[in-house]
Design an enzyme around this catalytic site. Structure first.
Site, PDB file in Angstrom:
ATOM      1  N   HIS A  16      -3.874  -5.581   1.314  1.00 24.20           N
ATOM      2  CA  HIS A  16      -3.152  -5.604   2.436  1.00 24.20           C
ATOM      3  C   HIS A  16      -3.170  -7.154   2.871  1.00 24.20           C
ATOM      4  O   HIS A  16      -4.097  -7.490   3.648  1.00 24.20           O
ATOM      5  CB  HIS A  16      -3.766  -4.741   3.573  1.00 24.20           C
ATOM      6  CG  HIS A  16      -3.609  -3.365   3.520  1.00 24.20           C
ATOM      7  ND1 HIS A  16      -2.373  -2.754   4.022  1.00 24.20           N
ATOM      8  CD2 HIS A  16      -4.295  -2.252   2.865  1.00 24.20           C
ATOM      9  CE1 HIS A  16      -2.294  -1.237   3.968  1.00 24.20           C
ATOM     10  NE2 HIS A  16      -3.504  -1.203   3.179  1.00 24.20           N
ATOM     11  N   CYS A  30       0.791  -1.372  -0.151  1.00 26.14           N
ATOM     12  CA  CYS A  30       0.075  -0.059  -0.117  1.00 26.14           C
ATOM     13  C   CYS A  30       0.689   1.325  -0.108  1.00 26.14           C
ATOM     14  O   CYS A  30       1.540   1.494  -1.019  1.00 26.14           O
ATOM     15  CB  CYS A  30      -0.895  -0.033   1.137  1.00 26.14           C
ATOM     16  SG  CYS A  30      -2.381   0.978   0.916  1.00 26.14           S
ATOM     17  N   GLU A  47      -1.653  -8.709   5.408  1.00 23.40           N
ATOM     18  CA  GLU A  47      -1.820  -8.730   6.913  1.00 23.40           C
ATOM     19  C   GLU A  47      -3.324  -8.497   7.479  1.00 23.40           C
ATOM     20  O   GLU A  47      -3.604  -8.800   8.683  1.00 23.40           O
ATOM     21  CB  GLU A  47      -0.867  -7.678   7.607  1.00 23.40           C
ATOM     22  CG  GLU A  47      -1.287  -6.040   7.667  1.00 23.40           C
ATOM     23  CD  GLU A  47      -1.165  -5.405   6.146  1.00 23.40           C
ATOM     24  OE1 GLU A  47      -0.796  -6.007   4.982  1.00 23.40           O
ATOM     25  OE2 GLU A  47      -1.356  -4.165   6.440  1.00 23.40           O
TER      26      GLU A  47
END
Lengths: 730, 229
Positions: B203, B86, B205
């Protein structure tokens, strides 16, 4: 012309929001005429926004204590104990007036301000919510205001990196001239490391950190304490400008310094900036403060004492440090590239002395400014009870009515809003926006917090006491519907001009209803905010006591959402259905009527039904749960189907009547449970005295209420999801 | 395996990737402040999401000049793996680690949502645990994720198999309806020529934990851990 030569007359005082008798009181306290700086300070401190002079008498009636309350109203935010040495710090605050004048910055700085209130107390913000009320969609300003407010909330919260996970967005013509932007922040702290604002320790340094002070936002608190008229847009320069990047650095720097023992007291500079922060710290500590304004970091040259004291520049904090800890603190703030300046010291004089250019610019006694602040017992005219609702004709076929309701502005899906908010940053969001309460994990534990904001202003307008109780009860219900135990609330009281007795009647009525609900549900108020004068040219907003609720669940894996998990599950309705249509969305959206009494809230039934539902969820017997609110059973079932992408067949208790389908009786939930569990659950409900009935079964790709036309999921979805994006694109 | 996460002023997904890395690695990564060019030798460097320097000037433009970034560029040149997520992707393009640029989303709005992504190749250390062509669900959250490069560069990226991920519908079809930001050719992530640097807008994560609704992102991190351990 030098400002120091302005003659202080009652007219000048009036321009600072001080009425004639209030100005007289200033002169009595000082024993002389104030100078302009002093007058500006009195005007800000005694503004409705800062002093609560019209509302305090009533706010005192709210229950604020419980064994789990660590700190109730009066500090920057409320604090509750969630066990394991952890505390939750939260509050909701309005930023209505600035958001109407300049929606992006007004909303953005509202988010920034409420986050500062929370991290000031030592808590890392972990969730933001926003309760938004806009004017009718057809009003020429509404679209621009929605776009600007949503953009501003996202622009600030996304950058700071705190997930925005919930709230409300509704529309009504009473907000045409006064939108409401209520921002709530929830933070997590160590229970033994809560920071307060009382200054202490004579001689200790007063330290300024954060952004530099500019000429923005001067008089913001006074502006927020007055009615609007046709020239309100001329007040744009009173709106502050936010810098979320600096806020992010300020959070990290403050939390880093809070790991040490350097801080004695800390306060953010919110409304009325340096004035209110320094006075509040001195007043709470019972001490004096002396400030040298030449040391305040300024954005612009030659700022006057008046401008420095009344600036509402954002992202600034005031701290009292332990002696000798200045260097430790300075290092932290320099690492984060923030301004740091020792600007004064704590004194034993009980006076606030401000110096500028070597001269005393203001010399005011601290205690009288707070203690002798005007307090009003304003005339109250209670709202008459609404006339009973007469006959209500059917507005059409049940299926058509449902589709229209789902496509109405208040019930339409709001993902256009929350897709613009980062609701996943921090990687702890276990229930995303769009259901009942949203949920974030307590980082690194099995625990999670359920959070929600609720209020039904049309109920409050019709019957403030029932409406106030309902707002509290609905947050309790939304939290319960996830399986969490509701612990406490924050309130954000948005009303019209308190100088009108009928407005004070609305305020008093809502407070009374809230009080009863808080007591009945063991659900105290720990923080809050009052916003009055939400009025334009004599037209007030519907009374809107926005309630933000926080609940706790000991294991997030036990929580449920609104989407049934599998075909074949059985839908069970909990709670009594009488078919109450007064003040319902059905009445308003389909018949154009806003009449009748709102649905009464039976608080003992509310508690009994909710406790039953929560126990069933925690026992693992519930696959999905949704509270029944706006739009009644039909809308609740449709929302569950849409969330799951599954159809359902449902009967309606007592048959296919519009009142049964769309009535908004309170204290109700719909559970989705495995088919084999239904009989036992109904049996347990009966034994607990909880009304419960089998409603139908999940399955297929259509929603059918027995006897009515089936609606495909596709049509349901189109009705529910189209309105807001189409409106905003219009 | 050792990893480092570079923390810039305004990074806000640094803790999230730290948690996800620790879960896969069994130990914590080094958290490196952007002014520290002298950080330990590691196998993987992560440039995390967030708003470094508030996205002022241009997303990633200022962070690209941090002391730590000069070191990251040097180490990437010697083969250290870099995962740029990002804002990290924006920083990596600004620093010249990756071709192209991330422009303002075509609809001009921030977008936070799960998206479907097609794994264009699994022949890299970042993607070995996915199947080629697999459709995975991973969230995005950005206002500036609209990947653009000149046509020749885009052709080269495609021709050389340097497109890592594309936005697609649930069936894997590449369509404009499935494109959340207007990115050229639905590109969500790209590799450098040596395939030791991956930049992507989604993302991983954020969906590396079943509690958050999915684990499709975890496979990316697990792939790296397996390759580098």
């Amino acid at each position: 012309m030098s400002k120091s030569v302005i003659e202080i007359t009652p007219e000048v005082a009036a321009s600072h929001g001080l009425k004639a008798d209030e100005f007289q009181r200033v002169v009595e306290i000082l024993g002389r005429n104030p100078n302009l700086v002093e007058l500006g300070i009195f005007g800000a401190m005694w503004s409705e926004h800062c002093s609560y002079k019209s509302s305090k008498k009533w706010l005192k009636r709210l229950p604020t204590s419980a064994p789990w309350v660590i700190c109730g109203p009066g500090e920057n935010a409320g604090v509750i104990d969630i066990g394991d040495g952890q505390a939750v710090v939260f509050k909701m605050e309005s930023h209505n007036h600035p958001s109407f004048i300049e929606p992006y910055q007004g909303a953005a700085t509202g988010v920034g301000g409420i986050m500062r209130d929370v991290f000031t107390m030592g808590a890392r913000p972990i969730a933001n919510l926003n309760a938004l009320r806009f004017g009718e969609p057809a009003h020429p300003k509404t679209r621009m205001l929605v776009a600007g407010v949503v953009h501003g909330i996202g622009g600030y919260g996304n950058c700071v990196g705190v997930p925005t996970i919930g709230g409300e967005t509704t529309f009504h013509k009473s907000y045409n001239g006064n939108i409401l932007v209520n921002a709530m922040t929830v933070g997590l702290a160590r229970a033994d490391r809560i920071f307060y604002s009382a200054a202490a320790g004579i001689g200790n340094p007063v330290v300024y950190v954060g952004s530099k002070t500019g000429r923005d936002g001067i008089h913001g608190a006074v502006m927020a304490s007055a009615e609007f008229d046709d020239k309100s847009e001329e007040k744009r320069p009173t709106v502050q400008v936010g810098d979320p990047f600096t806020e992010k650095l300020l959070i990290e720097a403050c939390l880093e310094l809070m790991e040490s023992d350097a801080i004695i007291a800390i306060q953010d500079m919110g409304a009325a900036g340096l004035t209110s922060s320094s006075f509040e710290m001195a007043s709470k500590g019972g001490v004096g403060i002396e400030l040298d304004l030449d040391l305040v970091p300024c954005r612009e040259a030659r700022m006057t004492a008046y401008e420095i004291m009344l600036s509402e520049s954002q992202e600034r904090m005031l701290m009292i440090l332990k002696p000798g800890r200045e260097d430790v603190a300075r290092q932290v703030f320099e690492k984060w590239e923030l301004d740091f300046a020792v600007i004064g010291r704590v004194t034993d004089t009980g006076r606030m002395i401000l110096k500028k250019d070597g001269q005393v610019a203001a010399d005011l006694p601290v205690a009288p400014l707070a203690e002798k602040a005007p307090m009003y017992d304003r005339p109250v005219q209670m709202t008459p009870k609404p006339a009973p609702l007469g006959d209500v004709p059917a507005a059409g076929d049940i299926a058509d009515c449902l589709l229209k309701l789902l496509a109405s502005p208040d019930l339409s899906k709001k993902d256009w809003v929350w897709r613009q908010y980062d609701h996943m940053v921090m990687a702890d969001t276990v229930i995303r926006p769009g259901g009942d309460a949203s949920m974030v994990r307590v980082h690194g534990t099995r625990k999670a917090l359920a959070v929600t904001t609720d209020c039904t202003p049309r109920y409050c307008f019709a019957d403030p006491e029932e409406g106030g109780a309902q707002a509290v009860a609905e947050t309790w219900r939304n939290i319960t519907a996830t399986g969490a135990k509701p612990l406490a609330i924050t309130d954000c009281m948005n009303f019209g001009n308190p100088e009108r007795p009928e407005i004070m009647g609305q305020f008093a009525g809502c407070i009374e209803g809230m009080r009863k609900a808080c007591l009945a549900l063991d659900y105290p108020v720990v923080s809050g905010n009052v916003s009055l004068y939400n009025e334009t040219n004599g037209q007030g907003v519907q009374p809107t006591p926005s309630i933000g609720g926080v609940g706790l669940i000991d294991d997030w894996a036990k929580a449920v959402q609104i989407a049934p998990k599998a075909d074949g599950e059985v839908l069970v309705l909990i709670g009594e259905t009488k078919g109450h249509l007064g003040q319902s969305l059905y009445l308003r959206e389909l018949l154009g009527r806003e009449d009748g009494p709102p649905p009464p809230v039976d608080l003992s039934a509310e508690r009994r039904n909710g406790d039953f539902v929560r126990a069933e969820i925690l026992a693992g017997r519930v696959k999905a749960c949704h509270d029944v609110s706006d739009g009644g059973i039909a809308v609740a079932v449709a929302e569950m189907c849409l969330a799951a992408g599954r159809g359902a067949e449902a009967g309606l208790p007592g048959g296919l009547g519009h009142a049964v389908a769309f009535g908004e009786d309170q204290g109700r939930y719909i559970l989705s449970i495995a088919a084999g569990e239904a009989a036992a659950l109904l049996d347990r409900a009966a034994k607990s005295g909880v009304p419960a009935a089998r409603l139908g079964q999940v399955g297929g790709d259509r929603l059918t209420f027995q006897g009515a036309r089936a609606i495909s999921l596709h049509d349901l979805r189109r009705a529910h999801e189209s309105w807001l994006p189409n409106y905003m694109a219009g | 395996m050792d990893a480092a996460v570079i923390v810039f002023p305004g990074s806000n997904c640094d803790r999230d990737i730290k948690v996800a890395l620790a879960q896969s690695m069994g130990k914590e990564p080094h958290m490196v402040w952007h002014r520290d060019a002298d950080f330990p030798k590691v196998d993987l460097i992560v440039l995390p999401g967030g708003f470094s320097y508030g996205d002022y000037l241009r997303c990633g433009a200022m962070a690209a000049h941090s002391p730590a970034m000069r070191e990251v560029v040097a180490r990437a040149g010697k083969g250290t793996r870099v995962l740029a997520i990002c804002n990290g992707f924006q920083i990596a393009t600004e620093a010249g680690l990756l071709p192209g640029a991330l422009m303002r989303n075509a609809h001009l709005q921030y977008v936070c949502s799960d998206v479907n992504l097609r794994i264009e190749t699994n022949q890299t250390e970042f993607m070995a645990k996915y199947r080629p062509g697999q459709v995975v669900r991973i969230p995005v959250g950005h206002a500036d994720g609209n990947y653009q490069a000149d046509e020749a560069t885009l052709d080269r990226l495609e021709g050389e198999g340097l497109v890592a991920l594309r936005y697609c519908d649930p069936n894997g079809t590449i369509s404009s309806a499935a494109n959340p930001n207007g990115a050229a050719r639905n590109i969500a992530g790209v590799y450098n020529d040596e395939r030791n640097v991956l930049g992507l807008m989604p993302h991983p994560e954020r969906l590396s934990d079943a509690a958050l609704g999915g684990t499709d992102g975890r496979l990316m991190i697990d792939s790296l851990v397996e390759a580098l351990s």
